[in-house]
Structure formats: structure tokens, C-alpha cells
Design an enzyme around this catalytic site. Structure first.
Site, short mmCIF file in Angstrom:
data_model
loop_
_atom_site.label_atom_id
_atom_site.label_comp_id
_atom_site.label_asym_id
_atom_site.label_seq_id
_atom_site.Cartn_x
_atom_site.Cartn_y
_atom_site.Cartn_z
CG ASP A 16 40.22 41.84 44.61
OD1 ASP A 16 40.05 41.39 43.47
OD2 ASP A 16 39.90 41.22 45.65
CG LEU A 17 35.68 44.40 41.68
CD1 LEU A 17 34.91 44.01 40.42
CD2 LEU A 17 35.07 45.66 42.28
CG ASP A 18 34.72 38.64 43.57
OD1 ASP A 18 33.80 39.44 43.46
OD2 ASP A 18 34.96 37.74 42.72
CG ASP A 187 40.53 39.07 49.11
OD1 ASP A 187 40.38 37.85 49.28
OD2 ASP A 187 40.35 39.61 48.01
#
Length: 237
Positions: A16-18, A187
Site C-alpha cells: 500500500d502507499l498512504d 496499514d
């Protein structure tokens, strides 16, 4: 690093990124605030507020529930709807929409990627194929992460967003690996952990707020691994 489930083999890692590879707090809020300023330059929108924008965005979702899979399309259609309701000339709408989106996109990519993230990805990329699966609109080439990843998949453009299985299945196809040999790191317990597990992936939860998973309402299943900070993944090297 805490293990909840046994892992037999990891041959690739998706991220994932954010709030996984960098701190995303206040980035979107600031980008939206800057976007509203652009729209307020026009007489018909000088009293537009961020609350107005969010209300219209919510209304767009009610009209088209599937729009949430693609946050870019959702934002564009929201801006167009606001402009239309403000009786802005149809001739002007495309240019104003492009201007507002360009502003949002510029500020959306103004995050700091920690050196520790760069160091970890550099090391992991020597051992594993790496890829991105995101529900957001961040482009990895604009934040200096492009060289680490074989590809980046985005909800909407590449299938329904996480936790739906299509985007995970596409990642497995592009990596040419069985799903149970791919570790997804993220997250969010719903989109990342539950989505990965239900798609047959291995799951690593980055518990950025150090909360007890057994007391979280959005926990539906246990990840294979739990970490509190990204550099802990160096244990996989």
C-alpha cells in the site's frame, strides 16, 4: 515483528502507499484546501467551502455507489457537478476542472518519503519483486519511488479497489506467482489485511498507532505478520 500465522514462502511483496511507505496525515486535507482556493477564484464559486465540496462528493456517492472505487473519477465528477450547479458556462467547465485537478494533484504529491523507506525498498528489491496496490491517486514516479517497483495498480483504473479481489488477482497475474507466495503490506485492516487474506495473499499489517488488534472493531482476521514501523521488514532479507 510479530507473527500470527505461519509463512512457508515469500517470493514477492506488494505495498500500500498512504500511511504505509510515508506519513499521509494532512496531505489530502491540504491538497483539497489548495484546490478550493483555485475554484474560489471564479465568481460563481467565491463562497465555496471545503464542507460544500465534501457534501457534493457524498451526494455523488449516493447517486453512484461504485464511484468510490476510483477516487480520481469521483473527484472530477464532483467538481463538474459543483460547477454545473453554480451555472458556470459549459464551455468553461473542462478548463476549470483541469485547473482544479492539477492543483490538487500537485499538492497531493507533496509528502516526505523517509530515507528509511528508500533504504528498505532498495534492499528488498534485490531479493524480491516489488509492486504497489493502492486505492489512492498517488503516482510513484512523482514521489521518487518508481525505480523500486515493477508496477503500480490503482483502484478504479485496475479493477475494484481493495478489499475487493480483482486488483489483488491482477497483481498475482502480473507477478506470475501464486497468491499465497505474495506478501501484501499495508496499514488498513479492512482494505489491506482483510483484502489480502480473502484474496489468498499473505498479509503484513503495519500498526502505525500501536493498537491492540484484538480490541479493534475493523479487525476481521489476523494478518500473518504485524509490525509497528516499516524498517522491521528488513527481517525478511
Amino acid at each position: 515483528m510479530h507473527f500470527y500465522r505461519s509463512i512457508h514462502c515469500i517470493k514477492a511483496i506488494t505495498f500500500d502507499l498512504d500511511d504505509t511507505l510515508y506519513d499521509n496525515s494532512l496531505i489530502v486535507e491540504n491538497a483539497e484546501a489548495q484546490m478550493i482556493k483555485v475554484l474560489q477564484k471564479y465568481d460563481a464559486l467565491q463562497h465555496l467551502t471545503l464542507a460544500d465540496f465534501h457534501a457534493e462528493k457524498k451526494a455523488m456517492l449516493a447517486l453512484d455507489p461504485d464511484i468510490y472505487h476510483d477516487v480520481i473519477v469521483w473527484r472530477i465528477k464532483t467538481i463538474i457537478s459543483i460547477l454545473t450547479k453554480a451555472k458556470v458556462s459549459p464551455v468553461q467547465i473542462p478548463a476549470i476542472t483541469d485547473e482544479a485537478m492539477a492543483c490538487f494533484t500537485f499538492w497531493r504529491h507533496k509528502m516526505h518519503v523517509p530515507n528509511a523507506t528508500h533504504q528498505l525498498l532498495t534492499q528488498l528489491a534485490t531479493k524480491y519483486p516489488l509492486a504497489v496496490i493502492t486505492n489512492g491517486n498517488v503516482e510513484i514516479d512523482k514521489i521518487g519511488l518508481n525505480d523500486y517497483f515493477q508496477f503500480s495498480l490503482r483502484g478504479g483504473a485496475d479493477g475494484r479497489s481493495k478489499p475487493f479481489p480483482e486488483i489483488f488477482e491482477l497483481a498475482a497475474q502480473k507477478l506470475a506467482l501464486p497468491a499465497d507466495q505474495i506478501l501484501h503490506v499495508g496499514d488498513n485492516l479492512s482494505t489491506d489485511v482483510n483484502g489480502a487474506i480473502n484474496s489468498g495473499f499473505l498479509a503484513c499489517w503495519i500498526n502505525i498507532f500501536a493498537k491492540d488488534i484484538y480490541h479493534l472493531a475493523d479487525a476481521r482476521c489476523l494478518p500473518h505478520i504485524e509490525i509497528t514501523q516499516l524498517p522491521e521488514l528488513d527481517n525478511l532479507l
